[in-house]
Design an enzyme around this catalytic site. Structure first.
Site, short mmCIF file in Angstrom:
data_model
loop_
_atom_site.label_atom_id
_atom_site.label_comp_id
_atom_site.label_asym_id
_atom_site.label_seq_id
_atom_site.Cartn_x
_atom_site.Cartn_y
_atom_site.Cartn_z
N VAL A 102 -84.83 -35.98 -38.66
CA VAL A 102 -84.32 -34.64 -38.96
C VAL A 102 -84.54 -33.77 -37.72
O VAL A 102 -85.68 -33.62 -37.26
CB VAL A 102 -85.03 -34.02 -40.19
CG1 VAL A 102 -84.51 -32.62 -40.45
CG2 VAL A 102 -84.82 -34.90 -41.42
N HIS A 106 -90.58 -30.29 -36.70
CA HIS A 106 -91.54 -30.31 -37.82
C HIS A 106 -92.77 -31.11 -37.44
O HIS A 106 -92.71 -32.03 -36.62
CB HIS A 106 -90.92 -30.90 -39.08
CG HIS A 106 -90.28 -32.24 -38.89
ND1 HIS A 106 -89.02 -32.38 -38.35
CD2 HIS A 106 -90.72 -33.49 -39.18
CE1 HIS A 106 -88.72 -33.68 -38.30
NE2 HIS A 106 -89.73 -34.37 -38.78
P1 5GP Z 1 -88.83 -37.40 -39.01
O1 5GP Z 1 -88.60 -38.88 -38.94
O2 5GP Z 1 -87.61 -36.63 -38.57
O3 5GP Z 1 -90.08 -36.99 -38.28
O4 5GP Z 1 -89.14 -37.12 -40.53
C1 5GP Z 1 -88.25 -36.50 -41.41
C2 5GP Z 1 -88.93 -36.47 -42.75
O5 5GP Z 1 -88.19 -35.65 -43.61
C3 5GP Z 1 -89.04 -37.85 -43.44
O6 5GP Z 1 -90.41 -38.13 -43.68
C4 5GP Z 1 -88.25 -37.67 -44.73
O7 5GP Z 1 -88.81 -38.33 -45.83
C5 5GP Z 1 -88.24 -36.17 -44.92
N1 5GP Z 1 -87.07 -35.66 -45.62
C6 5GP Z 1 -85.77 -35.97 -45.39
N2 5GP Z 1 -84.96 -35.31 -46.22
C7 5GP Z 1 -85.77 -34.53 -47.00
C8 5GP Z 1 -85.51 -33.60 -48.05
O8 5GP Z 1 -84.38 -33.34 -48.45
N3 5GP Z 1 -86.59 -32.99 -48.61
C9 5GP Z 1 -87.87 -33.25 -48.19
N4 5GP Z 1 -88.84 -32.60 -48.82
N5 5GP Z 1 -88.15 -34.11 -47.20
C10 5GP Z 1 -87.10 -34.75 -46.61
#
Ligand code: 5GP
Length: 120
Positions: A102, A106
């Site tokens: 995403v 974050h």
């Molecule tokens: P990244 O890999 O980008 O660091 O992590 C993205 C995180 O966002 C993942 O752990 C995934 O489970 C979480 N995530 C993706 N879509 C959503 C959503 O719609 N709601 C929530 N609460 N978390 C999400």
């Protein structure tokens, strides 16, 4: 890469997609990850539009950067996992090798159970 205003966290910030909120102030929103990897798995995002940690540190104001970091400590204290007995882990994935999915900056906060050494 430009910031995509339709990424899922932007939609959460606009209340177009629901989330299970943990904490919110003028600068950050924190909510439970939809696919938790540990007993406690929380995401913390700035309200500003930043793609990743480097974009945030390059473009955000000092106030935003300070408030974001202070929010991490505030949240882990709220959850009572900040002490050395419990503890927690924060990580931020950046780009392809970092496994970022995403593209709104974050931090993940993991806790509530023992986390294996470093990375998996
Ligand atoms: P990244 O890999 O980008 O660091 O992590 C993205 C995180 O966002 C993942 O752990 C995934 O489970 C979480 N995530 C993706 N879509 C959503 C959503 O719609 N709601 C929530 N609460 N978390 C999400």
């Amino acid at each position: 890469m430009n910031y995509d205003k339709n990424n899922i966290f932007a939609k959460i910030l606009r209340n177009e997609t629901p989330c299970k909120k943990v904490y919110e102030n003028d600068y950050v929103l924190s909510f439970y990850d939809v696919n938790p990897q540990k007993k406690i798995h929380i995401l913390v995002i700035p309200k500003g539009e930043y793609i990743d940690l480097d974009d945030f540190n390059s473009k955000a104001s000092e106030k935003e950067i300070i408030e974001f970091n202070k929010a991490i400590t505030h949240i882990v204290k709220m959850l009572k996992i900040s002490n050395q007995e419990d503890g927690y882990r924060v990580i931020s994935n950046i780009g392809k090798n970092g496994g970022q999915e995403v593209f709104h900056f974050h931090y993940h906060i993991f806790g509530g159970e023992k986390i294996r050494k470093m990375v998996f």
